[in-house]
Design a protein around this motif. Structure first.
Motif, short mmCIF file in Angstrom:
data_model
loop_
_atom_site.label_atom_id
_atom_site.label_comp_id
_atom_site.label_asym_id
_atom_site.label_seq_id
_atom_site.Cartn_x
_atom_site.Cartn_y
_atom_site.Cartn_z
N LEU A 178 0.76 -1.16 -0.11
CA LEU A 178 0.02 -0.17 -0.57
C LEU A 178 0.67 1.03 0.23
CD1 LEU A 178 -3.00 -1.44 2.11
CD2 LEU A 178 -3.05 -0.94 0.02
N ALA A 179 2.52 1.56 0.35
CA ALA A 179 2.97 2.53 0.74
C ALA A 179 3.31 2.66 0.07
CB ALA A 179 4.51 2.06 1.90
N LEU A 180 3.14 1.58 -1.56
CA LEU A 180 4.23 1.98 -3.22
C LEU A 180 3.18 2.32 -4.42
CD1 LEU A 180 5.79 -1.88 -2.86
CD2 LEU A 180 6.97 0.76 -2.85
N ILE A 181 2.00 2.44 -4.10
CA ILE A 181 0.86 3.09 -4.67
C ILE A 181 1.19 3.84 -5.33
CG2 ILE A 181 -1.63 4.00 -4.91
CD1 ILE A 181 -2.15 2.04 -2.53
N GLU A 186 2.32 6.63 -10.66
CA GLU A 186 3.86 7.00 -10.80
C GLU A 186 2.58 8.80 -11.12
OE1 GLU A 186 6.85 5.57 -12.66
OE2 GLU A 186 7.68 6.21 -10.97
N ASP A 187 1.71 8.26 -12.66
CA ASP A 187 0.98 9.17 -13.03
C ASP A 187 0.17 10.06 -12.28
OD1 ASP A 187 -0.51 6.40 -13.05
OD2 ASP A 187 -1.33 7.71 -14.63
N LEU A 188 -0.41 9.77 -11.30
CA LEU A 188 -0.95 10.11 -10.04
C LEU A 188 -0.35 10.78 -9.17
CD1 LEU A 188 -4.04 7.30 -9.95
CD2 LEU A 188 -4.14 9.47 -11.34
N PHE A 189 1.07 10.47 -8.74
CA PHE A 189 1.65 11.05 -7.65
C PHE A 189 2.47 11.94 -7.92
CE2 PHE A 189 -1.25 7.48 -6.36
CZ PHE A 189 -1.58 8.22 -4.55
#
Length: 189
Positions: A178-181, A186-189
């Motif tokens: 979950l911490a790897l989301i 990547e395109d959302l963060f």
């Protein structure tokens, strides 16, 4: 004319190095399993003894999250050549006279992107709560109550209290994924 972004094949094929801010074999194994679950590719996961900068037994979300963040940042400071740094810190918190246990996970990458997650929580029996209230670390309290040795490097409280239905590696692994989301999407963060 727009050309497609040039792929760095060597970079894509090389093994990624992940440093966990602990030598605890459960934290290392859960991080290894989580990276392999979330991504394709080759990973080398190593533990490093670094300080958390918080109490031996953190109390509450804030102190526990700070400990996980410090472990990740301190790992990056000591071993900046890695690709990712992971901090996992277990904590406890009083809730309506009872005590719950949980852990925070922080993942950093080379661009200082941060991923965070918290495990699920569970409540501790009174015998353990009483020992932790005296200033004892949860792992030491588990060892005394359950007559074990070094349980925090094994199945820990979650494994002992569930008779192994949830082992500590799986418990941490889900939170690491979950911490790897932010790195998966990547395109959302």
């Amino acid at each position: 004319m727009n050309f497609p972004k040039r792929r760095n094949i060597q970079e894509e094929l090389r093994q990624k190095l992940i440093i966990v801010g602990s030598k605890n074999p459960v934290k290392i194994a859960s991080t290894d399993a989580a990276f392999h679950q979330a991504f394709t590719g080759a990973f080398l996961v190593e533990g490093l003894n670094v300080g958390s900068g918080v109490s031996d037994q953190p109390f509450g979300d804030e102190e526990t999250l700070k400990g996980a963040m410090n472990r990740a940042k301190n790992s990056k400071a000591v071993f900046p050549e890695a690709d990712f740094w992971v901090g996992i810190e277990g904590g406890v918190e009083r809730v309506s006279g009872e005590m719950q246990a949980f852990a925070w996970v922080v993942v950093l990458d080379k661009e200082d992107k941060i991923g965070k997650s918290k495990t699920s929580t569970f409540f501790l029996p009174k015998a353990i709560l009483d020992l932790v209230d005296t200033g004892m670390e949860l792992g030491e309290a588990d060892d005394i109550v359950f007559e074990r040795s070094n349980s925090k490097q094994g199945n820990g409280a979650v494994g002992i209290l569930t008779n192994g239905a949830i082992d500590r590696k799986e418990y941490y692994q889900q939170a690491v994924v979950l911490a790897l989301i932010p790195f998966i999407k990547e395109d959302l963060f």
